[in-house]
Design an enzyme around this catalytic site. Structure first.
Site, PDB file in Angstrom:
ATOM      1  N   SER A 121     -78.286  -7.039  92.635  1.00 57.82           N
ATOM      2  CA  SER A 121     -79.412  -6.737  92.046  1.00 57.82           C
ATOM      3  C   SER A 121     -79.650  -8.099  91.148  1.00 57.82           C
ATOM      4  O   SER A 121     -78.825  -9.124  91.288  1.00 57.82           O
ATOM      5  CB  SER A 121     -79.365  -5.637  90.990  1.00 57.82           C
ATOM      6  OG  SER A 121     -78.392  -5.962  89.893  1.00 57.82           O
ATOM      7  N   LYS A 122     -80.640  -8.033  90.196  1.00 63.39           N
ATOM      8  CA  LYS A 122     -80.840  -9.286  89.635  1.00 63.39           C
ATOM      9  C   LYS A 122     -79.819  -9.808  88.601  1.00 63.39           C
ATOM     10  O   LYS A 122     -79.844 -10.813  88.311  1.00 63.39           O
ATOM     11  CB  LYS A 122     -82.240  -9.093  88.521  1.00 63.39           C
ATOM     12  CG  LYS A 122     -83.588  -8.810  89.429  1.00 63.39           C
ATOM     13  CD  LYS A 122     -84.736  -8.667  88.700  1.00 63.39           C
ATOM     14  CE  LYS A 122     -85.938  -8.729  89.435  1.00 63.39           C
ATOM     15  NZ  LYS A 122     -87.070  -8.547  88.674  1.00 63.39           N
TER      16      LYS A 122
END
Length: 500
Positions: A252-253
């Site tokens: 994810s980010k």
């Protein structure tokens, strides 16, 4: 297997991320390896979150990666349209068939009623399943309630039994129907659900294989039931492993760059990105890591896709990217670096008028040391502007009076040399070091620190030739003043970009 048809079906609710890009790549490689068709379909039924700029971004990133499609938006094809919002009449027709055939029914249960059922089941310590009370409604009863204005969803009538399918990566998967609700095909607001429209589209677009992430495994039995209810042949399924970050949680980010466009902005090359994406869950022999696109097309197969999760390694991606930068055409790398520096406001038109040719030579000199295109700014700060910071370890070692005679001699030689080339300059400096009775390194290393602010750089004399006589002499003299008077004696320039 030239009749192979596979698809990549992104939802334009965000930009293309690593997981989606890998899905697209594996489908594309599978089709190209077998001489089949790769189809792009836009699944934009989520009207609230879907945006044209996301669709444009996804298409742009696919094109940057070099993943072309045979049918889809912009190309058309025999089974279009290829945006789900343009296929509403098709879904209505298939829904009517399901209801008429007794495979689906209208459910008038409100959200409040369903929540009450759920709460009751939870209070009794039971897992929740829809009570199916609307299954008993006759067609006349359902029609009367519909005409009265009651909102309703449409559910698939799940038969007793179990669904078994062979996953091309994971083997046999079996699901008992008792674990499934009569799941919703169309919501009460009229929006069709993912499982319904994806199944209809895959069937009518003649997909032979559906290759996607393992997070879709739970959808597959439901979709197979829809195929069976519509009397359509299901495709073969293959579910790829998840992509994890270094902490073994889904990428994810928070792990760093995740969107393909962000990797592009950071200076990764499409060849490197494509090569690395192929290694996320696929391996040829456990040791080969460098693959051209042509290599991947020839050698890709689902049999070599792993079941275990793939870990995203940013350092490995950087290593691959550095390799592709070194192998790339110098002119192409120069143009990419130029674009990056321009966008970063590191250069402007005036700079290019006076130093464009020197900039090209400078970029060529550091090309072999770049891991990403965006590294170029940091690699040539001593060219783009003034030097007013120095490597601390270099200062500790070379900011000493003992090096002043060598630096003064170097400045004098630069001033008097007419044939200002790297070869001539190096030859003269070697002679001078010998005359001074010092090692050549004792002249070169303090010079490098004075001119670049660093203790490591490309060939110093090539840099001196590119930087020019005036800039190098000024920096050496400034460094001598620092040795004699201390760093505070030399204030930083007002405008870095206008030095020289």
């Amino acid at each position: 297997m030239s009749n192979v048809r596979v698809r990549f079906a992104p939802s334009p609710t965000g930009y293309l991320h690593v997981g989606g890009a890998r899905t697209a790549l594996f489908n594309w490689l599978f089709a190209r390896h077998l001489g089949g068709k790769f189809i792009l379909r836009i699944e934009d039924t989520d009207r609230e979150r879907s945006k044209p700029e996301y669709e444009e971004g996804i298409i742009r990133d696919l094109q940057w990666l070099g993943l072309d499609w045979d049918e889809g938006p912009g190309l058309g094809g025999p089974y279009g349209p290829y945006r789900q919002t343009e296929r509403a009449p098709i879904y209505r027709d298939q829904l009517k068939k399901l209801i008429a055939g007794g495979h689906a029914y209208q459910c008038f249960c409100s959200h409040k009623e369903l929540e009450a059922e759920r709460t009751k089941a939870q209070s009794a310590g039971q897992g929740y399943h829809y009570s199916r009370k609307c299954r008993s409604l006759t067609q006349d009863q359902a029609e009367a309630r519909r005409k009265a204005g009651e909102r309703f969803s449409v559910r698939l009538l799940v038969p007793e039994g179990r669904t078994v399918f062979h996953d091309l990566i994971r083997g046999e998967v079996a699901v008992e129907h008792a674990e499934l609700d009569d799941f919703i095909l169309v919501r009460s607001g009229g929006e069709p659900t993912y499982n319904f429209v994806a199944s209809v589209d895959d069937a009518l677009m003649k997909m032979t294989h559906v290759i996607r992430g393992e997070d879709h495994i739970s959808n597959t039995p439901k979709q197979i039931l829809i195929y069976q209810a519509l009397e359509m042949t299901p495709p073969q399924f293959a579910h790829m492993p998840l992509i994890l970050g270094a902490d073994r949680t889904p990428l994810s980010k928070r792990h760093g760059a995740n969107a393909v466009g962000e990797f592009k902005r950071q200076g990764y090359l499409p060849e490197a990105m494509l090569n690395y994406l192929a290694l996320l869950g696929w391996s040829l022999d456990g040791k080969t890591e460098l693959f051209t696109k042509a290599d991947l097309i020839r050698k890709f197969s689902l049999e070599r896709v792993q079941k275990s999760p793939a870990a995203f390694d940013y350092e490995k991606l950087q290593w691959l990217n550095g390799h592709y930068i070194r192998e790339a055409d110098p002119e192409a790398v120069y143009q990419l670096c130029l674009e990056y520096l321009w966008d970063a406001d590191a250069i402007n038109e005036d700079f290019m008028r006076h130093g464009g040719e020197a900039l090209k030579r400078m970029i060529t000199s550091v090309k072999s040391g770049l891991k990403t295109i965006s590294d170029v700014g940091g690699q040539i700060t001593y060219f783009l502007g003034e030097v007013h910071t120095y490597d601390p370890q270099g200062l500790e070692k070379y900011m000493k009076p003992a090096f002043v005679p060598a630096l003064e001699k170097a400045a004098f030689l630069l001033e008097e040399t007419m044939d200002f080339t790297a070869m001539t300059l190096e030859s003269k400096m070697r002679e001078s070091a010998s005359e001074l009775g010092i090692k050549f390194a004792e002249m070169v290393h303090p010079m490098r620190l004075a001119i670049t602010g660093r203790t490591a750089s490309p060939n110093l004399f090539e840099l001196i030739e590119i930087l020019g006589k005036g800039r190098c002499i000024v920096r050496i003299l400034r460094f001598i003043r620092m040795i004699r008077n201390g760093p505070a004696a030399v204030p930083p320039p007002e405008n870095d970009k206008k030095e020289g």
